[in-house]
Structures are given as C-alpha cells and as structure tokens.
Design a protein around this motif. Structure first.
Motif, PDB file in Angstrom:
ATOM      1  N   CYS A  84      44.765  35.491  34.892  1.00  0.00           N
ATOM      2  CA  CYS A  84      44.619  35.847  36.306  1.00  0.00           C
ATOM      3  C   CYS A  84      45.703  36.852  36.682  1.00  0.00           C
ATOM      4  CB  CYS A  84      44.723  34.595  37.175  1.00  0.00           C
ATOM      5  SG  CYS A  84      44.649  34.910  38.950  1.00  0.00           S
ATOM      6  N   SER A 126      46.629  37.559  39.536  1.00  0.00           N
ATOM      7  CA  SER A 126      47.355  37.095  40.723  1.00  0.00           C
ATOM      8  C   SER A 126      48.351  35.990  40.387  1.00  0.00           C
ATOM      9  CB  SER A 126      46.359  36.599  41.771  1.00  0.00           C
ATOM     10  OG  SER A 126      47.007  36.080  42.887  1.00  0.00           O
ATOM     11  N   THR A 127      47.887  34.996  39.626  1.00  0.00           N
ATOM     12  CA  THR A 127      48.733  33.827  39.348  1.00  0.00           C
ATOM     13  C   THR A 127      49.387  33.851  37.974  1.00  0.00           C
ATOM     14  OG1 THR A 127      46.913  32.538  38.393  1.00  0.00           O
ATOM     15  CG2 THR A 127      47.237  32.392  40.800  1.00  0.00           C
ATOM     16  N   LYS A 132      47.987  32.684  35.409  1.00  0.00           N
ATOM     17  CA  LYS A 132      47.447  31.530  34.691  1.00  0.00           C
ATOM     18  C   LYS A 132      46.108  31.895  34.052  1.00  0.00           C
ATOM     19  CE  LYS A 132      49.724  28.202  37.687  1.00  0.00           C
ATOM     20  NZ  LYS A 132      49.557  27.109  38.634  1.00  0.00           N
ATOM     21  N   TYR A 146      40.570  37.406  38.510  1.00  0.00           N
ATOM     22  CA  TYR A 146      41.226  36.314  39.230  1.00  0.00           C
ATOM     23  C   TYR A 146      40.613  34.986  38.819  1.00  0.00           C
ATOM     24  CZ  TYR A 146      42.626  40.160  42.290  1.00  0.00           C
ATOM     25  OH  TYR A 146      43.130  41.336  42.775  1.00  0.00           O
ATOM     26  N   SER A 147      41.458  33.975  38.736  1.00  0.00           N
ATOM     27  CA  SER A 147      40.959  32.619  38.510  1.00  0.00           C
ATOM     28  C   SER A 147      40.271  32.156  39.791  1.00  0.00           C
ATOM     29  CB  SER A 147      42.113  31.676  38.164  1.00  0.00           C
ATOM     30  OG  SER A 147      42.987  31.559  39.279  1.00  0.00           O
ATOM     31  N   GLU A 181      40.815  29.527  41.357  1.00  0.00           N
ATOM     32  CA  GLU A 181      41.857  28.976  42.237  1.00  0.00           C
ATOM     33  C   GLU A 181      42.479  30.091  43.083  1.00  0.00           C
ATOM     34  OE1 GLU A 181      40.995  26.357  38.918  1.00  0.00           O
ATOM     35  OE2 GLU A 181      41.725  28.419  38.896  1.00  0.00           O
ATOM     36  N   ALA A 182      42.731  31.240  42.471  1.00  0.00           N
ATOM     37  CA  ALA A 182      43.311  32.380  43.211  1.00  0.00           C
ATOM     38  C   ALA A 182      42.325  32.897  44.256  1.00  0.00           C
ATOM     39  CB  ALA A 182      43.698  33.495  42.254  1.00  0.00           C
TER      40      ALA A 182
END
Length: 134
Positions: A103, A105-106, A108, A123-124, A126-127
C-alpha cells in the motif's frame, strides 16, 4: 520479464504470484488501450456527424444537445480509461521496483484477494476505508 529479473525486496508475494499479477496487468493494459481507441473512434464519428451540415434536422436544438451530451460521455470514458492505464503502468513500475502489493499510503501489504479483482490497486482496502471516513 523472467522470474529472476523480478526484485522481491519489499513485495509480500512469491515470484510465481508476481508473474501471475504481471500477466493480469498486461492484459488489463491491452484492454484499456483497446477501449481508448474504440472510444476515440466513436467520438470522431460523432464529431464528424455534428460537422455535417447537409441536414437541417441534424442541427435541431434537441439533437445538438443530445450529441453534446454523448460527446461529453465519450470524453469522460476516455479520461477514466486513461487514468486506469496510468495506474496499470504505475503498478508495473512498482513491480519492477519490488514494491508491488505494498500500500502506497500505509506501507502494509495489499491483500491478494483485492489484487485479484484490481491488480493495479495501490491502496489496501483499509487505507481506502480510512480515506472515506475522513
């Protein structure tokens, strides 16, 4: 790209999985390019039709409005498909850099299930959810 050329420094996936996703991305890239060309052809046909001044009925206010709306639709479709194509190219670049499936953003890992549906995802989920709640 051979399996040995794929850097695996940050990617959570094996070489086999990377190769699978690379094929998916290349197929999506091919489809996007085809769609863009198809939309551009339809747009050109529509614009040629609008330029045709042989028939006064073709220039009736209602027809012109409908044609303009259809023209805007094609511009929008082309734009969206070009954005997708750019995301695909970015995903292939992340693959070359060994960061595919991470990701942006994160930092992860992106779940494999998400990448199966959208192999160019950066992006995941979650993000994405976090961004939508702010």
């Amino acid at each position: 790209m051979s399996t040995q050329e794929v850097p695996m420094n940050n990617s959570p996936f094996s070489s086999e999985e990377i190769n699978h996703f690379e094929e998916l991305l290349k197929e999506e890239r091919k489809e996007s390019k085809h769609k863009i060309n198809e939309f551009k052809e339809r747009l050109k046909e529509l614009e040629d039709k609008l330029d045709n001044t042989n028939s006064s009925a073709a220039h009736h206010q209602g027809n012109i409005g409908s044609s303009e709306e259809e023209r805007e639709k094609y511009y929008s479709l082309i734009s969206k498909e070009e954005e997708k194509l750019e995301e695909i190219e970015e995903a292939l670049l992340r693959m070359e850099n060994g960061d595919y499936g991470i990701c942006t953003s994160t930092g992860k890992p992106i779940k494999k299930e998400r990448l199966k549906v959208k192999p160019h995802a950066k992006y995941s989920i979650e993000a994405v959810r976090a961004a939508n709640t702010t």
